[in-house]
Scaffold this motif. Structure first.
Motif, PDB file in Angstrom:
ATOM      1  N   LEU A 178       0.847  -1.190   0.000  1.00 28.07           N
ATOM      2  CA  LEU A 178       0.000   0.000   0.000  1.00 28.07           C
ATOM      3  C   LEU A 178       0.881   1.238   0.000  1.00 28.07           C
ATOM      4  O   LEU A 178       1.739   1.399   0.872  1.00 28.07           O
ATOM      5  N   VAL A 179       0.671   2.098  -0.991  1.00 32.64           N
ATOM      6  CA  VAL A 179       1.426   3.350  -1.074  1.00 32.64           C
ATOM      7  C   VAL A 179       0.504   4.490  -0.678  1.00 32.64           C
ATOM      8  O   VAL A 179      -0.527   4.719  -1.312  1.00 32.64           O
ATOM      9  N   LEU A 180       0.878   5.181   0.378  1.00 31.49           N
ATOM     10  CA  LEU A 180       0.098   6.317   0.859  1.00 31.49           C
ATOM     11  C   LEU A 180       0.965   7.562   0.695  1.00 31.49           C
ATOM     12  O   LEU A 180       1.879   7.802   1.481  1.00 31.49           O
ATOM     13  N   GLY A 181       0.675   8.322  -0.349  1.00 33.55           N
ATOM     14  CA  GLY A 181       1.516   9.462  -0.647  1.00 33.55           C
ATOM     15  C   GLY A 181       0.744  10.650  -1.174  1.00 33.55           C
ATOM     16  O   GLY A 181      -0.491  10.692  -1.119  1.00 33.55           O
ATOM     17  N   ASP A 182       1.493  11.606  -1.695  1.00 34.94           N
ATOM     18  CA  ASP A 182       0.898  12.828  -2.236  1.00 34.94           C
ATOM     19  C   ASP A 182       1.081  12.841  -3.754  1.00 34.94           C
ATOM     20  O   ASP A 182       1.176  11.781  -4.383  1.00 34.94           O
ATOM     21  N   SER A 183       1.151  14.031  -4.353  1.00 35.53           N
ATOM     22  CA  SER A 183       1.217  14.136  -5.808  1.00 35.53           C
ATOM     23  C   SER A 183       2.463  13.479  -6.402  1.00 35.53           C
ATOM     24  O   SER A 183       2.465  13.079  -7.564  1.00 35.53           O
ATOM     25  N   LEU A 184       3.534  13.369  -5.623  1.00 37.30           N
ATOM     26  CA  LEU A 184       4.745  12.740  -6.116  1.00 37.30           C
ATOM     27  C   LEU A 184       4.531  11.256  -6.420  1.00 37.30           C
ATOM     28  O   LEU A 184       5.277  10.662  -7.199  1.00 37.30           O
ATOM     29  N   SER A 185       3.535  10.675  -5.779  1.00 37.12           N
ATOM     30  CA  SER A 185       3.222   9.262  -5.996  1.00 37.12           C
ATOM     31  C   SER A 185       1.903   9.062  -6.740  1.00 37.12           C
ATOM     32  O   SER A 185       1.555   7.936  -7.087  1.00 37.12           O
ATOM     33  N   HIS A 241       7.018  19.189  -9.551  1.00 31.50           N
ATOM     34  CA  HIS A 241       6.697  17.788  -9.787  1.00 31.50           C
ATOM     35  C   HIS A 241       7.630  17.178 -10.831  1.00 31.50           C
ATOM     36  O   HIS A 241       7.773  17.732 -11.924  1.00 31.50           O
ATOM     37  N   PRO A 242       8.244  16.052 -10.505  1.00 29.09           N
ATOM     38  CA  PRO A 242       9.136  15.387 -11.457  1.00 29.09           C
ATOM     39  C   PRO A 242       8.387  14.964 -12.720  1.00 29.09           C
ATOM     40  O   PRO A 242       7.202  14.610 -12.677  1.00 29.09           O
ATOM     41  N   ASN A 243       9.094  14.997 -13.863  1.00 28.62           N
ATOM     42  CA  ASN A 243       8.483  14.569 -15.115  1.00 28.62           C
ATOM     43  C   ASN A 243       8.648  13.064 -15.300  1.00 28.62           C
ATOM     44  O   ASN A 243       9.196  12.367 -14.428  1.00 28.62           O
ATOM     45  N   ALA A 244       8.203  12.563 -16.419  1.00 21.26           N
ATOM     46  CA  ALA A 244       8.223  11.121 -16.672  1.00 21.26           C
ATOM     47  C   ALA A 244       9.642  10.564 -16.673  1.00 21.26           C
ATOM     48  O   ALA A 244       9.878   9.422 -16.255  1.00 21.26           O
ATOM     49  N   ASN A 245      10.602  11.349 -17.132  1.00 20.16           N
ATOM     50  CA  ASN A 245      11.985  10.871 -17.192  1.00 20.16           C
ATOM     51  C   ASN A 245      12.575  10.625 -15.804  1.00 20.16           C
ATOM     52  O   ASN A 245      13.521   9.837 -15.659  1.00 20.16           O
ATOM     53  N   ALA A 246      12.039  11.297 -14.808  1.00 23.61           N
ATOM     54  CA  ALA A 246      12.568  11.155 -13.446  1.00 23.61           C
ATOM     55  C   ALA A 246      11.978   9.971 -12.693  1.00 23.61           C
ATOM     56  O   ALA A 246      12.540   9.545 -11.676  1.00 23.61           O
ATOM     57  N   GLN A 247      10.886   9.427 -13.167  1.00 24.40           N
ATOM     58  CA  GLN A 247      10.180   8.381 -12.415  1.00 24.40           C
ATOM     59  C   GLN A 247      11.010   7.115 -12.205  1.00 24.40           C
ATOM     60  O   GLN A 247      10.990   6.544 -11.102  1.00 24.40           O
TER      61      GLN A 247
END
Length: 239
Positions: A59-66, A217-223
């Protein structure tokens, strides 16, 4: 007493004796059967399905970064986590309960229901950044995180704490105390810690190219790098 009365009396006594011997025989049979381990049929209770928290989801409980904010669905690090687990034959589901803008207070209020619903084996806590953006007291943030750790542990889940850092314009003292808060919680609660989810690019000289236009917010390349930051601490918990 005439002969007929005597006969009836004797017949009654004989019948009573036979019944008594029969009852004693039945009682002895039951007693011997129990003593010898002979099973006596008993009504069967309805079987309840066993739930093993060890095989439960992550279970991942996070904010916009997740929560894949600003990204095409399926490109965020949490979805990449599911793909990596599938590739490594780790048969667990990843439940992403992250919400953009979530604070530790909001996560704390939602957690009990999520634990009951999903019965996770591992809880990844990625919260705290929005508390800092809103200028909330560190003591409140720490208290909320500690409460979520306790609730997760009480449910039988393991916990991975994911830390965050704030920009230096918040002031050197606050920046240091904020980062130290995650270390303190991990130390006192004996938790594995990812010190900084954005390590490797968020603290790099060319950081701008790894973020969306809002520079937050990180972009797709950072994920993939975010996943690589989490994976070494998470993988041991999955075994």
């Amino acid at each position: 007493m005439n002969q007929l009365d005597k006969k009836n009396t004797m017949d009654g006594r004989t019948h009573f004796a036979v019944q008594r011997r029969h009852c004693i025989a039945v009682a002895l049979t039951l007693a011997i059967s129990g003593a010898c381990g002979v099973a006596v049929a008993q009504p069967k209770a309805a079987a309840k399905p066993a739930v093993s928290l060890k095989s439960g989801p992550v279970l991942v409980l996070g904010d916009s970064l997740s929560a894949e904010y600003g990204l095409t669905r399926g490109k965020g690090w949490v979805q990449l986590l599911q793909q990596r687990m599938d590739a490594e034959k780790i048969q667990r589901k990843v439940v992403n309960s992250s919400i953009s803008g979530e604070t530790t207070s909001g996560g704390r209020s939602r957690l009990a229901s999520l634990l009951s619903q999903h019965q996770p084996a591992v809880v990844i806590l990625e919260l705290g950044g929005n508390d800092a953006l809103r200028g909330l007291a560190l003591q409140s943030t720490q208290s909320n995180l500690e409460a979520m750790v306790k609730a997760s542990k009480d449910s039988g889940a393991q916990v991975l704490l994911v830390g965050m850092q704030v920009p230096p314009n918040y002031g050197a003292t606050y920046t240091e105390q904020f980062a130290k808060m995650f270390e303190t919680i991990a130390s006192t609660q004996k938790l594995p810690l990812v010190p900084f989810l954005l390590a490797g690019f968020g603290d790099a000289p060319d950081a701008a190219q790894w973020f969306q236009s809002d520079r937050i917010h990180p972009n797709a390349n950072a994920q993939p790098q975010m996943l690589d930051n989490v994976w070494p601490k998470l993988k041991p918990l999955l075994k």
